[in-house]
Design an enzyme around this catalytic site. Structure first.
Site, PDB file in Angstrom:
ATOM      1  N   PHE A  72       0.788  -1.171  -0.036  1.00  0.00           N
ATOM      2  CA  PHE A  72      -0.086   0.123   0.033  1.00  0.00           C
ATOM      3  C   PHE A  72       0.790   1.171   0.162  1.00  0.00           C
ATOM      4  CE2 PHE A  72      -1.888   2.526   3.922  1.00  0.00           C
ATOM      5  CZ  PHE A  72      -2.082   3.555   2.954  1.00  0.00           C
TER       6      PHE A  72
ATOM      7  N   ASP B  37      19.580   3.309   2.641  1.00  0.00           N
ATOM      8  CA  ASP B  37      18.432   3.585   1.253  1.00  0.00           C
ATOM      9  C   ASP B  37      18.886   4.803   0.635  1.00  0.00           C
ATOM     10  OD1 ASP B  37      15.744   2.574   0.325  1.00  0.00           O
ATOM     11  OD2 ASP B  37      15.303   4.800   0.795  1.00  0.00           O
TER      12      ASP B  37
ATOM     13  N   ASP C 298       8.688  13.896   4.769  1.00  0.00           N
ATOM     14  CA  ASP C 298       9.502  13.581   3.661  1.00  0.00           C
ATOM     15  C   ASP C 298       9.239  14.237   2.241  1.00  0.00           C
ATOM     16  OD1 ASP C 298      11.580  11.665   2.629  1.00  0.00           O
ATOM     17  OD2 ASP C 298       9.725  11.044   1.308  1.00  0.00           O
TER      18      ASP C 298
ATOM     19  N   ASP D  64       3.896   5.755  -2.630  1.00  0.00           N
ATOM     20  CA  ASP D  64       5.008   6.773  -2.449  1.00  0.00           C
ATOM     21  C   ASP D  64       5.538   6.765  -3.851  1.00  0.00           C
ATOM     22  OD1 ASP D  64       7.381   7.414  -0.735  1.00  0.00           O
ATOM     23  OD2 ASP D  64       8.291   5.767  -2.085  1.00  0.00           O
TER      24      ASP D  64
ATOM     25  N   PHE E 251      18.973   1.679   8.636  1.00  0.00           N
ATOM     26  CA  PHE E 251      18.430   1.218   7.229  1.00  0.00           C
ATOM     27  C   PHE E 251      18.248   2.221   6.240  1.00  0.00           C
ATOM     28  CE2 PHE E 251      14.626   0.081   4.932  1.00  0.00           C
ATOM     29  CZ  PHE E 251      14.873  -0.870   4.298  1.00  0.00           C
TER      30      PHE E 251
HETATM   31  C1  GPP Z   1       9.646   4.980   1.276  1.00  0.00           C
HETATM   32  O1  GPP Z   1      10.541   5.901   1.355  1.00  0.00           O
HETATM   33  C2  GPP Z   1       8.376   5.276   2.209  1.00  0.00           C
HETATM   34  C3  GPP Z   1       7.368   4.705   2.609  1.00  0.00           C
HETATM   35  C4  GPP Z   1       7.302   3.448   2.021  1.00  0.00           C
HETATM   36  C5  GPP Z   1       6.081   5.288   3.263  1.00  0.00           C
HETATM   37  C6  GPP Z   1       5.112   5.607   2.189  1.00  0.00           C
HETATM   38  C7  GPP Z   1       3.933   6.407   3.252  1.00  0.00           C
HETATM   39  C8  GPP Z   1       3.051   6.391   2.762  1.00  0.00           C
HETATM   40  C9  GPP Z   1       1.870   6.986   3.616  1.00  0.00           C
HETATM   41  C10 GPP Z   1       2.714   6.431   1.108  1.00  0.00           C
HETATM   42  P1  GPP Z   1      11.528   6.235   0.061  1.00  0.00           P
HETATM   43  O2  GPP Z   1      10.682   6.982  -0.966  1.00  0.00           O
HETATM   44  O3  GPP Z   1      12.628   6.909   0.745  1.00  0.00           O
HETATM   45  O4  GPP Z   1      11.754   4.979  -0.284  1.00  0.00           O
HETATM   46  P2  GPP Z   1      11.987   4.341  -1.788  1.00  0.00           P
HETATM   47  O5  GPP Z   1      13.477   4.817  -1.995  1.00  0.00           O
HETATM   48  O6  GPP Z   1      12.083   2.916  -1.668  1.00  0.00           O
HETATM   49  O7  GPP Z   1      10.961   4.834  -2.610  1.00  0.00           O
HETATM   50 MG    MG Z   2      10.197   6.614  -2.817  1.00  0.00          MG
HETATM   51 MG    MG Z   3       9.304   8.595  -0.460  1.00  0.00          MG
END
Ligand code: GPP
Ligand code: MG
Ligand code: MG
Length: 360
Positions: free
Chosen positions: A94, A250, A171, A99, A246
């Site tokens: 989800f 990332d 974020d 995201d 972690f």
């Molecule tokens: C991913 O972070 C963030 C989430 C999975 C939380 C999303 C929350 C919501 C309510 C939609 P990121 O964008 O830094 O990770 P990635 O590099 O995997 O895209």
């Molecule tokens: Mg992301």
């Molecule tokens: Mg994100």
């Protein structure tokens, strides 16, 4: 069957998927052809978005129950723990579907993001994210309605979802201008203090603490007793540290890992993310170097992204990360060694081993 057996875990996924598809078949007052359209659509959507990751979050629930029971699980315990584990993976599906739209990402787990698929529109994908979320509650009700910890388990999912959504707001740089546009780039926002708050909410709770707390809840530990409270608190404390480590990985991988290994193409620079790299860069830059960031950070422009990455290299941020990683590993080893009861330590050793020096 144990927490290391991915095939057994995937077999439980298949059962959950079959039940969810059967629920659609049983929806009242829809014609067979409409139901068939829904079934055809979600029979693609669910396997595309839910399995196929590293499955660490899900397997952690099984590991947690094993560690707390201190013995091999019965078939029933294994299945229950695996079902709970899959609900964390559904939550992740989800979040990731949503995201990837918010981050304008291109690929995920080595394939196009769900919203980028030719037969899926962005409108579909937003609704699919919501449906994936709802499926968690359908499955929990099906299997745990009579379990003594049912309400606690529900509240863990509800609270974790809210925490992650708060983190996601921070974020995505939150607070747009009145005309609906993003605020202009403000480098002074990218501090480690803001970073730590953001990461605690957007990553640590759902990626680390939730699975551990579910294992405790399933095993009957009550957070309102003195013994239970300490267990949840110990888990939360170490999960906040593991989760931050972690997410820093990332962020570093987003800029420097080969996309074919990582399974996704980084977008943090284009999206003006409060990444660990930009926070560290701002601690180290000269005035001239800061101008490079001002001119290129947060733009969807390949040349600009290249300049930002060159600056990161000049500032030796990858080397800085390697030092950080070794220090963090040692610190986590020491903290884990102090956790009571001793058998609980194995859960966090399992998590640390999964993330130390990860390449994806
Ligand atoms: C991913 O972070 C963030 C989430 C999975 C939380 C999303 C929350 C919501 C309510 C939609 P990121 O964008 O830094 O990770 P990635 O590099 O995997 O895209
Ligand atoms: Mg992301
Ligand atoms: Mg994100």
């Amino acid at each position: 069957m144990t927490s290391t057996d991915k095939d057994a875990f995937l077999a439980i996924y298949k059962e959950i998927e079959t039940d969810l598809i059967a629920d659609i078949q049983n929806l009242p007052a829809l014609s067979d052809s409409v139901k068939q359209q829904l079934i055809d659509y979600y029979s693609v959507c669910i396997p595309y978005t839910v399995p196929g990751g590293k499955m660490t979050r899900g397997l952690t629930v099984i590991k947690g129950v094993e560690v707390l029971k201190q013995r091999k699980l019965t078939d029933k315990e294994y299945k229950d723990a695996a079902i709970l584990g899959w609900q964390v993976e559904w939550l992740q599906a989800f979040f990731l579907v949503a995201d990837d739209i918010m981050d304008a990402s291109i690929t995920r787990r080595g394939s196009p993001c769900w919203y980028k698929k030719p037969n899926v529109t962005q409108d579909n994908a937003i609704n699919d994210a919501l449906i994936l979320e709802n499926m968690i509650y359908q499955t929990l009700r099906r299997h745990f309605k009579k379990h003594p910890s049912y309400v606690q388990i529900l509240e863990l999912f509800i609270d974790t979802t809210f925490q992650t959504e708060v983190g996601q707001h921070i974020d995505t740089n939150g607070t747009p201008y009145a005309d609906g546009k993003r605020a202009p780039l403000d480098l002074s926002r990218f501090t480690l203090d803001r970073y730590q708050g953001c990461v605690r909410y957007k990553t640590c709770y759902y990626s680390f603490y939730l699975s551990c707390a579910l294992a405790l809840a399933y095993c009957g530990y009550d957070p309102d007793t003195t013994e239970g409270k300490a267990l949840y608190q110990n888990a939360e404390d170490i999960c906040m540290i593991l989760g931050e480590y972690f997410q820093i990985q990332d962020d570093v991988l987003d800029a420097f890992a080969p996309p074919e290994v990582l399974g996704k193409i980084g977008t943090d620079i284009e999206d003006a993310k409060c990444s660990w790299l930009v926070c560290k860069a701002l601690e180290l830059v000269s005035e001239e170097q800061k101008e490079i960031l001002m001119a290129n950070y947060g733009k969807h422009d390949a040349e600009g992204v290249k300049k930002v990455k060159e600056l990161y290299r000049e500032l030796k941020l990858e080397e800085l990360f390697q030092t950080y990683e070794e220090e963090q590993k040692k610190m986590c080893d020491d903290l884990i060694a102090k956790i009571e009861p001793q058998n609980f330590q194995d859960l966090f050793k399992f998590l640390l081993a999964k993330i130390y020096k990860r390449q994806k």
